[in-house]
Write a protein that holds these residues in place. Structure first.
Motif, PDB file in Angstrom:
ATOM      1  N   LEU A   1     -16.447  47.123 -22.689  1.00 53.51           N
ATOM      2  CA  LEU A   1     -16.378  46.262 -23.865  1.00 53.51           C
ATOM      3  C   LEU A   1     -17.362  45.103 -23.691  1.00 53.51           C
TER       4      LEU A   1
ATOM      5  N   THR B   1     -14.865  54.091 -34.552  1.00 57.02           N
ATOM      6  CA  THR B   1     -14.341  52.724 -34.651  1.00 57.02           C
ATOM      7  C   THR B   1     -12.834  52.813 -34.417  1.00 57.02           C
TER       8      THR B   1
ATOM      9  N   ALA C   1     -18.715  49.458 -26.199  1.00 56.64           N
ATOM     10  CA  ALA C   1     -17.976  49.047 -27.394  1.00 56.64           C
ATOM     11  C   ALA C   1     -18.225  47.567 -27.635  1.00 56.64           C
ATOM     12  N   LEU C   2     -18.226  47.183 -28.910  1.00 59.42           N
ATOM     13  CA  LEU C   2     -18.307  45.762 -29.243  1.00 59.42           C
ATOM     14  C   LEU C   2     -17.407  45.484 -30.446  1.00 59.42           C
ATOM     15  N   PRO C   3     -16.830  44.272 -30.516  1.00 64.87           N
ATOM     16  CA  PRO C   3     -15.925  43.928 -31.616  1.00 64.87           C
ATOM     17  C   PRO C   3     -16.647  43.968 -32.962  1.00 64.87           C
TER      18      PRO C   3
ATOM     19  N   THR D   1      -8.995  50.561 -33.367  1.00 63.66           N
ATOM     20  CA  THR D   1      -8.279  49.295 -33.249  1.00 63.66           C
ATOM     21  C   THR D   1      -7.635  49.234 -31.873  1.00 63.66           C
TER      22      THR D   1
ATOM     23  N   TYR E   1      -9.530  38.805 -26.257  1.00 64.44           N
ATOM     24  CA  TYR E   1      -8.754  38.776 -27.498  1.00 64.44           C
ATOM     25  C   TYR E   1      -7.262  38.801 -27.177  1.00 64.44           C
TER      26      TYR E   1
ATOM     27  N   GLN F   1     -10.653  45.321 -33.909  1.00 60.72           N
ATOM     28  CA  GLN F   1     -11.369  46.578 -34.108  1.00 60.72           C
ATOM     29  C   GLN F   1     -12.688  46.559 -33.349  1.00 60.72           C
ATOM     30  N   THR F   2     -13.064  47.716 -32.845  1.00 63.78           N
ATOM     31  CA  THR F   2     -14.312  47.831 -32.095  1.00 63.78           C
ATOM     32  C   THR F   2     -15.116  49.037 -32.560  1.00 63.78           C
TER      33      THR F   2
END
Length: 269
Positions: free
Chosen positions: A250, A219, A138-140, A221, A121, A126-127
């Motif tokens: 990620l 969550t 973590a994932l978007p 940013t 990105y 946000q994730t």
């Protein structure tokens, strides 16, 4: 802290450290590959010049033959005067514009595909951060397909050990992945995987695949600089990078889905 919790924490720390140090270990081979590519470019350039020179020589010979033919034809009597069509020196502007638009459109599509494949990105995003067997992932949020309570899972015979089975939710079948077993097949045995008290299913986009997890952490940013992005090809194509301050992996959702659909785990190419 119990011995079981201590062992689980040591496994997670060792695994995260291996992810962070992989890039340094591969830097030297990458430099060698870069030199080989540079050499190949020089050879290709030389060969291209030779082909161009040969082509020019062929054109000169062809033009000479053509001129001889014109002289011979001029000797023959002609009943009607030869009228040549007028040639315009002006280029076809509309055709050039159409070609340029087509090239631009194709280039943008390729750039979008590349951005989706790498999972990198360039703007804030946000994730969702979640945890399984002590490992934080973590994932978007843009690629989150939903979060469900993990209920009864029906096993399916002949599937990899990380495939727990299918869960029904409102007549929709969801493929349940044992996340710890999939992410760390070489470090996570069945005993450690079974110790995870998975409560939720994190759905990956609209693929029908979900990652089982113990708890939802937060969550947040992220700025692009908050992530140590992967800059090379390797075994872990499902990994976009590491969130520096969170010591959190990620996930590259699109690559992860592709691996799951092929029955491959995190260490498979």
């Amino acid at each position: 802290m119990s011995k079981k919790s201590s062992d689980k924490k040591n496994v997670m720390e060792e695994y995260l450290s291996s992810l962070l140090t992989e890039e340094a270990a591969l830097s030297e081979p990458l430099e060698q590959v870069s030199k080989l590519l540079d050499s190949a470019s020089i050879i290709h350039s030389t060969e291209s010049k030779q082909r161009e020179l040969s082509k020019q020589q062929s054109n000169i010979i062809a033009d000479s033959d053509s001129a001889v033919g014109v002289k011979e034809a001029a000797v023959e009597p002609v009943d009607q005067p030869l009228v040549l069509p007028e040639l315009s020196d002006e280029p076809d502007v509309e055709e050039e514009k159409d070609t340029q638009r087509e090239v631009t459109s194709t280039t943008k599509e390729l750039e979008n595909d590349i951005a989706q494949d790498t999972g990198i990105y360039t703007e804030p995003f946000q994730t969702l951060i979640f945890e399984v067997a002590g490992l934080s992932l973590a994932l978007p949020l843009t690629e989150l397909g939903g979060i469900h309570q993990l209920t009864e899972v029906t096993p399916i015979f002949g599937k990899p050990n990380w495939f727990k089975g299918v869960m029904l939710h409102r007549d929709e079948k969801m493929n349940v992945v044992d996340t710890a077993m999939w992410v760390m097949p070489d470090k996570c045995n069945e005993k450690l995987a079974d110790s995870a008290k998975n409560q939720y299913l994190i759905m990956l986009d609209d693929s029908g695949w979900g990652l089982a997890c113990e708890r939802i952490i937060d969550t947040i940013t992220l700025q692009p600089d908050d992530v140590k992005w992967r800059r090379f090809d390797g075994n872990r194509v499902w990994l976009s990078g590491m969130i520096k301050k969170k010591m959190c992996a990620l996930v590259n959702v699109k690559q992860l889905i592709r691996l799951l659909q092929r029955g491959m785990n995190s260490n498979d190419n």
